[in-house]
Design a protein around this motif. Structure first.
Motif, short mmCIF file in Angstrom:
data_model
loop_
_atom_site.label_atom_id
_atom_site.label_comp_id
_atom_site.label_asym_id
_atom_site.label_seq_id
_atom_site.Cartn_x
_atom_site.Cartn_y
_atom_site.Cartn_z
N TYR A 123 -108.22 -55.59 -27.92
CA TYR A 123 -108.20 -54.80 -26.69
C TYR A 123 -107.40 -55.53 -25.62
CZ TYR A 123 -111.94 -51.51 -27.96
OH TYR A 123 -112.68 -50.52 -28.53
N GLY A 124 -106.31 -54.93 -25.18
CA GLY A 124 -105.54 -55.49 -24.08
C GLY A 124 -106.14 -55.08 -22.75
N SER A 138 -105.52 -54.38 -18.47
CA SER A 138 -104.59 -54.23 -17.35
C SER A 138 -105.37 -53.77 -16.14
CB SER A 138 -103.50 -53.22 -17.69
OG SER A 138 -104.09 -51.97 -17.99
N ARG A 139 -104.98 -54.24 -14.97
CA ARG A 139 -105.71 -53.84 -13.77
C ARG A 139 -105.39 -52.39 -13.47
NH1 ARG A 139 -103.39 -57.07 -10.09
NH2 ARG A 139 -104.85 -56.50 -8.46
N LEU A 140 -106.44 -51.62 -13.16
CA LEU A 140 -106.23 -50.18 -12.98
C LEU A 140 -105.20 -49.91 -11.89
CD1 LEU A 140 -109.55 -48.21 -13.37
CD2 LEU A 140 -107.83 -48.85 -15.06
N GLN A 141 -105.34 -50.64 -10.80
CA GLN A 141 -104.34 -50.48 -9.74
C GLN A 141 -103.61 -51.80 -9.63
OE1 GLN A 141 -105.46 -48.34 -6.19
NE2 GLN A 141 -104.35 -49.81 -4.97
N VAL A 147 -113.96 -45.24 -17.13
CA VAL A 147 -113.39 -45.33 -15.79
C VAL A 147 -114.10 -44.35 -14.85
CG1 VAL A 147 -111.29 -44.84 -14.44
CG2 VAL A 147 -111.15 -46.20 -16.55
N ASP A 154 -110.40 -48.98 -6.83
CA ASP A 154 -110.13 -49.17 -8.25
C ASP A 154 -109.22 -50.36 -8.56
OD1 ASP A 154 -107.59 -46.65 -8.95
OD2 ASP A 154 -107.73 -48.16 -7.40
N LYS A 155 -108.66 -51.01 -7.54
CA LYS A 155 -107.77 -52.12 -7.87
C LYS A 155 -108.52 -53.31 -8.45
CE LYS A 155 -106.13 -55.01 -4.66
NZ LYS A 155 -105.63 -55.59 -3.39
N VAL A 194 -110.65 -53.17 -10.89
CA VAL A 194 -111.15 -52.88 -12.23
C VAL A 194 -110.10 -53.19 -13.31
CG1 VAL A 194 -112.02 -51.04 -13.73
CG2 VAL A 194 -112.73 -51.14 -11.33
N TYR A 195 -110.55 -53.84 -14.40
CA TYR A 195 -109.69 -54.08 -15.56
C TYR A 195 -109.85 -52.95 -16.57
CZ TYR A 195 -108.52 -58.99 -14.51
OH TYR A 195 -108.03 -60.14 -13.96
N GLY A 196 -108.79 -52.22 -16.81
CA GLY A 196 -108.81 -51.19 -17.84
C GLY A 196 -108.52 -51.80 -19.20
N LEU A 197 -108.97 -51.11 -20.26
CA LEU A 197 -108.79 -51.60 -21.63
C LEU A 197 -107.90 -50.63 -22.40
CD1 LEU A 197 -112.29 -52.56 -23.10
CD2 LEU A 197 -110.61 -54.02 -21.99
N SER A 198 -107.07 -51.18 -23.30
CA SER A 198 -106.40 -50.33 -24.26
C SER A 198 -106.16 -51.13 -25.52
CB SER A 198 -105.08 -49.82 -23.70
OG SER A 198 -104.26 -50.92 -23.37
N GLU A 236 -104.48 -44.32 -26.07
CA GLU A 236 -103.53 -44.71 -25.03
C GLU A 236 -103.04 -43.50 -24.26
OE1 GLU A 236 -101.64 -47.87 -23.10
OE2 GLU A 236 -103.41 -47.53 -24.36
N LYS A 268 -104.60 -44.84 -18.27
CA LYS A 268 -105.71 -45.68 -17.86
C LYS A 268 -106.51 -45.10 -16.69
CE LYS A 268 -102.87 -48.71 -15.05
NZ LYS A 268 -102.42 -50.08 -14.81
N HIS A 269 -106.01 -44.06 -16.04
CA HIS A 269 -106.78 -43.46 -14.95
C HIS A 269 -107.60 -42.27 -15.43
CE1 HIS A 269 -105.27 -45.98 -11.71
NE2 HIS A 269 -104.14 -46.01 -12.41
N LEU A 291 -111.51 -46.55 -21.06
CA LEU A 291 -112.50 -47.63 -20.97
C LEU A 291 -112.05 -48.73 -20.01
CD1 LEU A 291 -113.40 -48.05 -24.75
CD2 LEU A 291 -114.50 -46.60 -23.04
#
Lengths: 450, 450
Positions: A62-63, A65-68, B48, B58-59, B61-65, B74, B78-79, B84
């Motif tokens: 799982y990679g 990335s920051r949402l914003q 999310v 939201d800045k 938060v770390y999103g996953l992919s 994908e 991510k929004h 996740l």
């Protein structure tokens, strides 16, 4: 699991299930610490470059990335080696930790590490996307005596033996033994042979023989010899004679035979019935160089290995400096899921509370807190009612929460405690009354074998 | 931290530092369980949509992919609310857990939760990207008696008081008190006033007065009244008279005064010196509806709050069913970082091992393991030498690992144990010899106040 996880592959436990998991974790920690393993934790996050260095298939990772993103991190792209990702095991992060902190660690460094890891695989029974592993490793600086291979097998057998689980068997092999044997019979692509042998349980001996012949150019005789080796399984050191009777001679084979013999000999003596020499164990494409271990839960073989690992001569390196190690990893979530789904063990109650202190009147809350404080000072978990409802209602409240005892103090300050399971009510002094050993703390007990 | 984290914002501890963290975590767990709080863990991952429901920026938060995505996850982007992401606190996941499992929980539900959380903020002293929080909450079904607000403040004061940290103060206020007061003086935008008052420590009273006037249309008199309220800080219940002397009358104000009085009254009695009524505490834009708490470490005020929370009347809801709660969250990593960077406490040794069993000959490894097994069966952590080096070398090995005792067995089976700090060596029996209470387990002790 009684319930379905609201996100597939991400199990969550109810409070009484979590007590079983806590019992497993506490028990592992206790055994590890009694054997001198200290705890470390590594961050959940590694760089993609670090995670993929060992050639792991990247679809499991799982990679992050920051949402914003306003610092251009996103611009890196998730395949950039500096991008961040969640660790998929505890071995790769531990190797990095050892290299980074080598100057601060005393070698041989013994550590245990109990943490969650993440793999984006398709969830199935025994395979979650978020799960807890419990690892022990001993890592040396430059060299690491073989004796640690023996020790670590004993520690893990003791650790698993203390858990509320069915019988288990550590199935142990040695890569040197297998590789020396393959070379001895004239099959130099030992990695290729191991890869085929690893498929034995899945596809059977005939198909493995075909693979060995078609892919590695083995003769029928060579294929049969490799299969004969893989067929050897003994509960004592008699595997040595069985291998020798195959008439293959090779120095690496001898070294491997000697190592495996030491492990099995010590295990037969110190943890009888827990370990077998199983010469079919290959551990796929992993980086092991000697001892290899898989562990089966007897009667639950289809669950897969609940504890795996082995010796790696160069897990980590820093320039010319090498850090050989030996370690094993327990699949805690896999074990706990099985314990819960098959009722193999249960918590004696759902809450830590042993005593519920009832209120005679709303004004008596302070005195009730005094009683609870006195009990807690002696290690007895207690909680106080929030409202002076009828006693029947307060008892029902305690019962619903699974609390075994209710404490009453009348207006004259006379104390009584009621075991709400038996209904027996006795006079009690908050400074001295103590529940039985079974009741003071939550017990987690294995179900009787059926 | 002695070392710099290899990834900024993701601290990792050395083994002797981890022992301090473990001590803190064990101590918190013990206090929470003695008060009847049970453990739960939630998955690290939320959708999310779930995370951003409360309007969090939201800045952070770390999103996953998945690095290699072959299921089209994908494609969500991510929004997408179903994508996740890692949780940024334990309150939002707990609210989801309560709603999902309401049918399996006994209310009021008391739980503690100690887990890592992640925020993609710019790292700075006291602010990491990965850190551990320890939360306790009590959640009711439909209603929750106010008494739990009092109780939870007492539990947290006791939990913090058991840690090796300097003096601390819980600064407690009540939203009803503040909002009722603002309404009473004719400022109906109470959220706006709270937002301005929250800036008091940062920008000072004059600028807050300006803000109240320019942004909320307050008169000079109203602004001064709001500032006077925020200036009230008392170690006992005398704040009630001070507020009353401001001559404002409002029902909500009365309710808030009464609630805060109950909390402070109980705290003065049960945890003296740990709590103050501080009417400047606002807790920003959070979802609190009554009691609000921040906690300062005396002498380390610039570290920020080490424990915050309060009452929320509708953290979670399921159709018409509401789950009010009250809870507090301890910033464990913030506390531990400070303990370590300022040497506020130390582990008595770097490893769990109390006894290093030396080898007389390589063949005596089995007998040495017998000694170690005997010691471990009585709770004494022991490890065995891997090689029969000269005794001087084996003692040096133990010393380098920080192990206090070395065990020797001579060829006649006579046992001796040496305290390598004092050099004192005595005859000993593995079945009865026991180290002192200070030496049997690692101790973590606070440094004497300087």
């Amino acid at each position: 699991m009684a319930r379905t996880a609201s996100l597939s592959g991400f199990p969550e436990w109810l409070p009484e299930e979590r007590l079983v998991e806590q019992h497993v974790l506490d028990s592992l920690r206790r055994t590890f610490e009694l054997h001198g393993f200290g705890s470390i934790e590594t961050r959940a996050v590694e760089t993609v470059g670090q995670l993929l260095r060992k050639g792991e298939i990247d679809k499991e990772v799982y990679g992050l990335s920051r949402l914003q993103d306003d610092e251009g991190e996103e611009a890196k792209g998730k395949h950039d080696p500096h991008a961040l990702a969640l660790h998929f095991d505890l071995t790769v992060p531990f190797a990095r930790y050892v290299v980074e902190n080598a100057g601060y660690l005393a070698f041989p460094f013994r550590r245990y590490q109990i943490q969650k890891v993440w793999r984006g695989e398709r969830p199935q029974e025994g395979r979650a996307r978020e799960f807890t592993q419990a690892d022990i490793d001993v890592v040396g600086d430059g060299e690491l005596p073989f004796r640690y291979d023996v020790e670590i097998a004993l520690v893990i057998a003791e650790a698993l033996g203390a858990l509320p689980i069915p019988e288990f068997r550590l199935r142990i092999n040695n890569r040197k033994l297998a590789e020396g044997f393959y070379r001895g019979i004239g099959l130099p692509d030992t990695a290729g042979v191991l890869r085929s042998i690893d498929k034995l349980e899945k596809i059977g001996p005939d198909k493995v023989a075909e693979l060995l012949k078609s892919e590695l150019g083995a003769t029928d005789e060579q294929a049969q010899a490799a299969l004969k080796l893989a067929g050897i399984k003994t509960e004592d050191t008699s595997f040595v004679a069985q291998v020798r009777s195959l008439g293959v001679s090779n120095d690496l084979l001898e070294e491997g035979l000697n190592e495996l013999e030491q492990v099995i000999e010590a295990a037969v003596k110190r943890v009888p019935g827990k370990v077998i020499a199983d010469l079919s164990i290959a551990r796929g494409l992993d980086y092991y160089t000697g001892t290899v271990v898989e562990t089966v839960l007897v009667g639950h073989e289809q669950l897969g290995s609940i504890c795996s690992g082995g010796r790696y001569d160069a897990l980590a390196s820093k320039g010319n400096r090498k850090f050989p190690g030996v370690g094993l990893s327990i699949g805690v979530t896999r074990l706990v899921s099985r314990i819960l789904s098959q009722d193999l063990a249960k918590a004696s109650r759902a809450v830590p509370t042993a005593v519920f202190v009832a209120l005679t009147s709303d004004e008596s809350w302070g005195e009730a807190q005094d009683v609870a404080t006195e009990l807690r000072s002696r290690g007895i978990a207690a909680e106080v009612a929030a409202k002076a409802e009828k006693f029947g209602k307060q008892i029902k409240f305690a019962d619903r929460r699974g609390i075994p005892f209710v404490w009453f103090t009348d207006e004259d300050g006379k104390h009584q405690v009621k075991d709400i399971r038996s209904g027996v009510q006795v006079d009690a002094d908050p400074a001295t009354w103590t529940p039985s050993d079974e009741d003071i703390h939550v017990q987690v007990v294995a179900a009787p074998a059926s």
